[in-house]
Design a protein around this motif. Structure first.
Motif, PDB file in Angstrom:
ATOM      1  N   VAL A   1       0.823  -1.206   0.000  1.00 45.08           N
ATOM      2  CA  VAL A   1       0.000   0.000   0.000  1.00 45.08           C
ATOM      3  C   VAL A   1       0.864   1.267   0.000  1.00 45.08           C
ATOM      4  N   PHE A   2       1.935   1.259   0.785  1.00 44.00           N
ATOM      5  CA  PHE A   2       2.761   2.459   0.911  1.00 44.00           C
ATOM      6  C   PHE A   2       3.949   2.463  -0.049  1.00 44.00           C
ATOM      7  N   GLY A   3       4.148   1.355  -0.770  1.00 46.78           N
ATOM      8  CA  GLY A   3       5.237   1.302  -1.745  1.00 46.78           C
ATOM      9  C   GLY A   3       6.599   1.441  -1.110  1.00 46.78           C
ATOM     10  N   ILE A   4       6.798   0.762   0.006  1.00 48.46           N
ATOM     11  CA  ILE A   4       8.074   0.874   0.723  1.00 48.46           C
ATOM     12  C   ILE A   4       8.730  -0.499   0.817  1.00 48.46           C
ATOM     13  N   PRO A   5      10.079  -0.500   0.950  1.00 47.96           N
ATOM     14  CA  PRO A   5      10.787  -1.779   1.071  1.00 47.96           C
ATOM     15  C   PRO A   5      10.763  -2.263   2.511  1.00 47.96           C
ATOM     16  N   PRO A   6      11.174  -3.510   2.756  1.00 46.52           N
ATOM     17  CA  PRO A   6      11.280  -3.994   4.134  1.00 46.52           C
ATOM     18  C   PRO A   6      12.211  -3.113   4.944  1.00 46.52           C
ATOM     19  N   GLY A   7      11.900  -2.930   6.199  1.00 49.32           N
ATOM     20  CA  GLY A   7      12.761  -2.107   7.035  1.00 49.32           C
ATOM     21  C   GLY A   7      12.025  -1.569   8.246  1.00 49.32           C
ATOM     22  N   ALA A   8      12.655  -0.625   8.932  1.00 50.53           N
ATOM     23  CA  ALA A   8      12.113  -0.078  10.172  1.00 50.53           C
ATOM     24  C   ALA A   8      10.773   0.609   9.969  1.00 50.53           C
ATOM     25  N   GLN A   9      10.582   1.227   8.782  1.00 53.14           N
ATOM     26  CA  GLN A   9       9.324   1.954   8.547  1.00 53.14           C
ATOM     27  C   GLN A   9       8.128   0.994   8.552  1.00 53.14           C
ATOM     28  N   VAL A  10       8.322  -0.214   8.069  1.00 53.69           N
ATOM     29  CA  VAL A  10       7.243  -1.208   8.080  1.00 53.69           C
ATOM     30  C   VAL A  10       6.854  -1.521   9.525  1.00 53.69           C
ATOM     31  N   GLY A  11       7.867  -1.725  10.372  1.00 55.33           N
ATOM     32  CA  GLY A  11       7.586  -1.987  11.772  1.00 55.33           C
ATOM     33  C   GLY A  11       6.862  -0.837  12.448  1.00 55.33           C
ATOM     34  N   HIS A  12       7.273   0.398  12.119  1.00 60.92           N
ATOM     35  CA  HIS A  12       6.625   1.582  12.690  1.00 60.92           C
ATOM     36  C   HIS A  12       5.153   1.642  12.289  1.00 60.92           C
ATOM     37  N   LEU A  13       4.877   1.401  11.005  1.00 63.53           N
ATOM     38  CA  LEU A  13       3.493   1.466  10.522  1.00 63.53           C
ATOM     39  C   LEU A  13       2.639   0.358  11.149  1.00 63.53           C
ATOM     40  N   LEU A  14       3.211  -0.821  11.341  1.00 71.97           N
ATOM     41  CA  LEU A  14       2.460  -1.906  11.981  1.00 71.97           C
ATOM     42  C   LEU A  14       2.144  -1.564  13.438  1.00 71.97           C
ATOM     43  N   GLU A  15       3.084  -0.894  14.118  1.00 70.30           N
ATOM     44  CA  GLU A  15       2.820  -0.461  15.496  1.00 70.30           C
ATOM     45  C   GLU A  15       1.670   0.536  15.544  1.00 70.30           C
ATOM     46  N   ARG A  16       1.659   1.472  14.581  1.00 70.48           N
ATOM     47  CA  ARG A  16       0.575   2.453  14.525  1.00 70.48           C
ATOM     48  C   ARG A  16      -0.752   1.747  14.204  1.00 70.48           C
ATOM     49  N   ALA A  17      -0.702   0.783  13.303  1.00 70.05           N
ATOM     50  CA  ALA A  17      -1.913   0.048  12.945  1.00 70.05           C
ATOM     51  C   ALA A  17      -2.454  -0.711  14.149  1.00 70.05           C
ATOM     52  N   HIS A  18      -1.556  -1.287  14.941  1.00 68.22           N
ATOM     53  CA  HIS A  18      -1.980  -2.023  16.133  1.00 68.22           C
ATOM     54  C   HIS A  18      -2.673  -1.092  17.125  1.00 68.22           C
ATOM     55  N   ALA A  19      -2.107   0.110  17.331  1.00 63.23           N
ATOM     56  CA  ALA A  19      -2.709   1.081  18.248  1.00 63.23           C
ATOM     57  C   ALA A  19      -4.088   1.516  17.755  1.00 63.23           C
ATOM     58  N   LEU A  20      -4.198   1.748  16.453  1.00 58.62           N
ATOM     59  CA  LEU A  20      -5.495   2.141  15.883  1.00 58.62           C
ATOM     60  C   LEU A  20      -6.535   1.038  16.055  1.00 58.62           C
ATOM     61  N   HIS A  21      -6.111  -0.185  15.804  1.00 55.03           N
ATOM     62  CA  HIS A  21      -7.044  -1.315  15.888  1.00 55.03           C
ATOM     63  C   HIS A  21      -7.449  -1.607  17.327  1.00 55.03           C
ATOM     64  N   GLN A  22      -6.536  -1.386  18.269  1.00 54.08           N
ATOM     65  CA  GLN A  22      -6.867  -1.583  19.675  1.00 54.08           C
ATOM     66  C   GLN A  22      -7.916  -0.576  20.140  1.00 54.08           C
ATOM     67  N   SER A  23      -7.814   0.642  19.669  1.00 51.30           N
ATOM     68  CA  SER A  23      -8.770   1.674  20.099  1.00 51.30           C
ATOM     69  C   SER A  23     -10.113   1.535  19.406  1.00 51.30           C
ATOM     70  N   ALA A  24     -10.108   1.038  18.158  1.00 50.64           N
ATOM     71  CA  ALA A  24     -11.362   0.878  17.409  1.00 50.64           C
ATOM     72  C   ALA A  24     -11.202  -0.255  16.401  1.00 50.64           C
ATOM     73  N   PRO A  25     -11.430  -1.515  16.813  1.00 48.07           N
ATOM     74  CA  PRO A  25     -11.264  -2.657  15.893  1.00 48.07           C
ATOM     75  C   PRO A  25     -12.075  -2.485  14.620  1.00 48.07           C
ATOM     76  N   CYS A  26     -11.473  -2.841  13.492  1.00 46.05           N
ATOM     77  CA  CYS A  26     -12.142  -2.654  12.201  1.00 46.05           C
ATOM     78  C   CYS A  26     -11.621  -3.663  11.196  1.00 46.05           C
ATOM     79  N   SER A  27     -12.118  -3.580   9.970  1.00 47.40           N
ATOM     80  CA  SER A  27     -11.738  -4.519   8.920  1.00 47.40           C
ATOM     81  C   SER A  27     -10.373  -4.167   8.326  1.00 47.40           C
ATOM     82  N   ARG A  28      -9.865  -5.041   7.491  1.00 47.20           N
ATOM     83  CA  ARG A  28      -8.559  -4.827   6.846  1.00 47.20           C
ATOM     84  C   ARG A  28      -8.549  -3.536   6.051  1.00 47.20           C
ATOM     85  N   ASP A  29      -9.537  -3.365   5.173  1.00 46.36           N
ATOM     86  CA  ASP A  29      -9.553  -2.177   4.303  1.00 46.36           C
ATOM     87  C   ASP A  29      -9.705  -0.894   5.115  1.00 46.36           C
ATOM     88  N   SER A  30     -10.565  -0.933   6.146  1.00 49.01           N
ATOM     89  CA  SER A  30     -10.768   0.254   6.974  1.00 49.01           C
ATOM     90  C   SER A  30      -9.498   0.617   7.738  1.00 49.01           C
TER      91      SER A  30
END
Length: 304
Positions: free
Chosen positions: A263-292
């Motif tokens: 989705v973000f057009g980025i290679p493997p690396g620290a940025q992927v881990g950062h985005l997954l951490e943000r996604a986890h925080a978002l999902h914990q506060s308001a669980p939703c579907s993959r696309d959302s």
């Protein structure tokens, strides 16, 4: 002396089951029947090997499902009335559970518990017919008759135990304890509906209620037995389930690092881990579907 036959022994088992229900309700005043009705059909004994397996299944349901609370309660009181000095009857009670596992599950022989199950079952078979692996119809028939004869003896002892309680000076206290156990027993299916409701309320719709119950049922039922006095099952069980959701089952995000990279057009690396951490925080506060979740992550990254 006439050799017992499987059908005659099954008649004796049914007779003793009915006698126990009558004694419990009329002689000592236990409100619930010891044995509920069985939906499992009566075992057929031809061929004898199949008959043995069906008898194991039928007895397992009788002891551990239809009579779960009452049978365990009475078996625990055998020593008080000197009913099983050599523990052979209690061994039969356990053997039924072992044989059910032995015949219906794939044993992992790298695990000591599974090795023990095989050893117990094959030792019993050897003692009955001379071999741990019966092969002939005669050998299996001997095993069927032995198993059902043990069941008759076990149920006889349960009946005697009830008679013992009937004449016990502490009868009232014993019946009170028995009734308390009955009221505090909640079969697994009662939790499934509650798990589904809690999961929906907390946005955890991807949780499999049955698998969750299988994992935590023992702990929840143990916690319920610690409550004092009467309690409302739906309220207390919901508290336990919600606590488990909050403390032991983190909501798994519906995206992966591969999704983030695409989705973000980025290679493997620290940025992927950062985005997954943000996604986890978002999902914990308001669980939703993959696309959302991906859309929320994109919007958040645009603002940052």
């Amino acid at each position: 002396m006439t050799t017992p036959n499987p059908h005659g022994l099954m008649y004796e088992i049914i007779s003793r089951r009915d006698e126990m229900n009558l004694l419990a309700s009329r002689a000592i005043g236990v409100e619930d029947l010891i044995f509920k009705e069985l939906s499992l059909p009566m075992p057929k004994f031809n061929p004898a090997e199949l008959g043995f397996m069906l008898a194991v299944s039928w007895l397992f349901v009788l002891y551990h499902e239809a009579g779960k609370v009452g049978v365990a309660f009475l078996a625990d009181r055998f020593p008080a009335y000197f009913l099983d000095p050599q523990n052979r009857l209690v061994a039969h009670y356990r053997d039924i559970q072992h044989f059910r596992t032995y015949h219906q599950h794939n044993l992992d022989l790298s695990k000591p518990h599974d090795i023990e199950i095989r050893e117990v079952c094959e030792k019993w078979l050897t003692e009955q017919c001379g071999t741990p692996i019966p092969g002939s119809e005669d050998q299996w028939n001997v095993c069927v008759v032995s198993l059902l004869s043990e069941a008759v003896s076990f149920l006889d002892a349960l009946c005697q135990c009830i008679r013992g309680i009937e004449n016990d000076e502490s009868q009232e206290m014993i019946v009170r304890e028995w009734t308390s156990r009955l009221r505090r027993y909640h079969p697994p299916y009662e939790f499934d509906t509650l798990i589904s409701k809690v999961a929906s309320d907390m946005g955890r719709d991807t949780i499999d209620p049955v698998r969750m119950r299988e994992r935590y049922y023992g702990k929840w039922t143990k916690d319920l037995t610690l409550l004092q006095g009467e309690y409302e099952f739906d309220v207390e069980a919901r508290r336990l389930i919600e606590h488990t959701f909050l403390t032991e089952t983190a909501a798994i995000i519906p995206i992966t690092g591969q999704d983030v990279m695409e989705v973000f057009g980025i290679p493997p690396g620290a940025q992927v881990g950062h985005l997954l951490e943000r996604a986890h925080a978002l999902h914990q506060s308001a669980p939703c579907s993959r696309d959302s979740l991906l859309q929320l992550l994109i919007q958040e990254e645009k603002r940052s």
